[in-house]
Write a protein that holds these residues in place. Structure first.
Motif, PDB file in Angstrom:
ATOM      1  N   PHE A   1       0.841  -1.203   0.000  1.00  0.00           N
ATOM      2  CA  PHE A   1       0.000   0.000   0.000  1.00  0.00           C
ATOM      3  C   PHE A   1       0.876   1.253   0.000  1.00  0.00           C
ATOM      4  O   PHE A   1       0.517   2.273  -0.598  1.00  0.00           O
ATOM      5  N   VAL A   2       2.026   1.189   0.699  1.00  0.00           N
ATOM      6  CA  VAL A   2       2.956   2.321   0.705  1.00  0.00           C
ATOM      7  C   VAL A   2       3.442   2.610  -0.717  1.00  0.00           C
ATOM      8  O   VAL A   2       3.516   3.783  -1.137  1.00  0.00           O
ATOM      9  N   ILE A   3       3.767   1.565  -1.470  1.00  0.00           N
ATOM     10  CA  ILE A   3       4.250   1.740  -2.839  1.00  0.00           C
ATOM     11  C   ILE A   3       3.190   2.418  -3.701  1.00  0.00           C
ATOM     12  O   ILE A   3       3.472   3.369  -4.442  1.00  0.00           O
ATOM     13  N   VAL A   4       1.951   1.940  -3.606  1.00  0.00           N
ATOM     14  CA  VAL A   4       0.860   2.541  -4.380  1.00  0.00           C
ATOM     15  C   VAL A   4       0.648   3.995  -3.959  1.00  0.00           C
ATOM     16  O   VAL A   4       0.488   4.886  -4.806  1.00  0.00           O
ATOM     17  N   GLY A   5       0.640   4.242  -2.641  1.00  0.00           N
ATOM     18  CA  GLY A   5       0.442   5.596  -2.144  1.00  0.00           C
ATOM     19  C   GLY A   5       1.557   6.543  -2.556  1.00  0.00           C
ATOM     20  O   GLY A   5       1.315   7.711  -2.880  1.00  0.00           O
ATOM     21  N   ALA A   6       2.790   6.050  -2.543  1.00  0.00           N
ATOM     22  CA  ALA A   6       3.932   6.887  -2.943  1.00  0.00           C
ATOM     23  C   ALA A   6       3.810   7.321  -4.402  1.00  0.00           C
ATOM     24  O   ALA A   6       4.179   8.436  -4.771  1.00  0.00           O
ATOM     25  N   LYS A   7       3.274   6.435  -5.225  1.00  0.00           N
ATOM     26  CA  LYS A   7       3.070   6.765  -6.635  1.00  0.00           C
ATOM     27  C   LYS A   7       1.929   7.766  -6.806  1.00  0.00           C
ATOM     28  O   LYS A   7       2.054   8.758  -7.534  1.00  0.00           O
ATOM     29  N   LEU A   8       0.817   7.519  -6.102  1.00  0.00           N
ATOM     30  CA  LEU A   8      -0.364   8.359  -6.283  1.00  0.00           C
ATOM     31  C   LEU A   8      -0.195   9.750  -5.694  1.00  0.00           C
ATOM     32  O   LEU A   8      -0.630  10.742  -6.292  1.00  0.00           O
ATOM     33  N   PHE A   9       0.415   9.840  -4.508  1.00  0.00           N
ATOM     34  CA  PHE A   9       0.450  11.112  -3.792  1.00  0.00           C
ATOM     35  C   PHE A   9       1.793  11.837  -3.886  1.00  0.00           C
ATOM     36  O   PHE A   9       1.836  13.063  -3.856  1.00  0.00           O
ATOM     37  N   PHE A  10       2.905  11.107  -3.992  1.00  0.00           N
ATOM     38  CA  PHE A  10       4.217  11.748  -4.058  1.00  0.00           C
ATOM     39  C   PHE A  10       4.841  11.676  -5.448  1.00  0.00           C
ATOM     40  O   PHE A  10       5.926  12.194  -5.667  1.00  0.00           O
ATOM     41  N   ARG A  11       4.141  11.015  -6.369  1.00  0.00           N
ATOM     42  CA  ARG A  11       4.630  10.878  -7.754  1.00  0.00           C
ATOM     43  C   ARG A  11       6.022  10.247  -7.810  1.00  0.00           C
ATOM     44  O   ARG A  11       6.836  10.585  -8.668  1.00  0.00           O
ATOM     45  N   GLU A  12       6.287   9.329  -6.874  1.00  0.00           N
ATOM     46  CA  GLU A  12       7.585   8.664  -6.881  1.00  0.00           C
ATOM     47  C   GLU A  12       7.673   7.660  -8.033  1.00  0.00           C
ATOM     48  O   GLU A  12       6.668   7.066  -8.430  1.00  0.00           O
ATOM     49  N   ARG A  13       8.885   7.486  -8.538  1.00  0.00           N
ATOM     50  CA  ARG A  13       9.100   6.466  -9.578  1.00  0.00           C
ATOM     51  C   ARG A  13       9.082   5.099  -8.906  1.00  0.00           C
ATOM     52  O   ARG A  13       9.847   4.840  -7.981  1.00  0.00           O
TER      53      ARG A  13
END
Length: 296
Positions: free
Chosen positions: A111-123
């Protein structure tokens, strides 16, 4: 002072000790709620209220300066996410056998990985997406939603994993401007009154007898577990100690079996293996990225 050669061993033992403490906390919460009838909201309140009493003198060692912040809004968001995650977790332990609950909550990193992509635009990268897909697939194998044995209560640990992932993401944001003491103090101060209101909504039961002692033990062990966790990350790199965190799975299974006679079913083992394997894949990918950044 520990020698350099002994620090990794100490860190590994601290991480294993933290996992053992958390396993005992989960066993105490399950016994007080599932067996002794304490409402899950009351159990969650007493666990963290007692933990606050134990921890507050240490986290407030800097005095009122620990309350200085420029991010009060994010502290409130983090506290709200943590409260929901805690309430869902304890409610899950009141209804779901401990082996299933702990395996499902281990989906939190995905869930952290998905959230990092959705909210922090992380690669994220293909490896992490594949690991995330595998991790959630392992959770589905354990849940078995296609069978008659499936219960909606089994989704509570998954919900807890999602909200705790949100807590981790907000924590990451806060560490850019806030110190660790402030982050800890605000979480403790926000958790207790909100948990108290939720407990009062269910009658605000004050536990007595064995239930009281179980929750006192849960509160003290919660503080000890977090202290050992901090020591583990202080003494060695996260990439080294993280695999030892996965020992919490067999430790929780052992507590569930010895205390309640709970034994995992056949679907648990392949699902848990996939979740642990996917978590290790994410860890190795993180280590590889760190090495590439250092080299650059």
């Amino acid at each position: 002072m520990l020698s350099t050669s002994k620090k990794p061993v100490f860190a590994a033992l601290a991480m294993i000790g933290a996992g053992a403490c958390f396993a005992l906390v989960n066993g105490a919460l399950q016994a007080s709620t599932m067996r002794l009838g304490v409402p899950s909201t009351s159990a969650a309140f007493w666990q963290y209220a007692l933990g606050l009493l134990v921890a507050l003198p240490f986290v407030l060692r800097r005095g009122l300066s620990a309350l200085k912040t420029r991010q009060i809004g994010w502290h409130l968001v983090r506290g709200g996410l943590a409260v929901i995650g805690i309430q869902m977790w304890v409610a899950g332990l009141a209804r779901v056998e401990i082996w299933q609950a702990i395996a499902l909550v281990m989906t939190s990193p995905f869930f952290v990985i998905v959230g990092a992509k959705l909210f922090f635009r992380e690669r994220v990268g293909i490896i992490r997406w594949l690991a995330t897909l595998a991790g959630f697939s392992g959770g589905m194998v354990i849940l078995e939603p296609w069978t008659e044995a499936f219960s909606l209560a089994a989704l509570l640990p998954v919900g807890a994993a999602a909200f705790w992932a949100g807590t981790s993401l907000v924590t990451k944001k806060l560490t850019a401007t806030e110190n660790a003491d402030s982050i800890t103090v605000y979480l403790l101060l926000l958790l207790t009154p909100v948990n108290a209101l939720l407990a009062l909504g269910e009658g605000g039961i004050v536990p007595t007898g064995p239930a009281l002692w179980l929750l006192v033990g849960a509160g003290v062990l919660t503080v000890l577990a977090n202290y050992l966790l901090t020591l583990a990350y202080q003494k060695a790199d996260a990439a080294f100690v993280q695999p030892f965190d996965h020992l919490k799975l067999p430790l929780n299974i052992a507590v569930g079996f010895l205390a309640f006679g709970f034994a995992p079913n056949g679907a648990f083992w392949p699902g848990a293996l996939v979740i642990v394997g996917a978590s290790l894949l994410v860890m190795l990918d993180e280590q590889k990225r760190g090495t590439q950044v250092s080299t650059a």
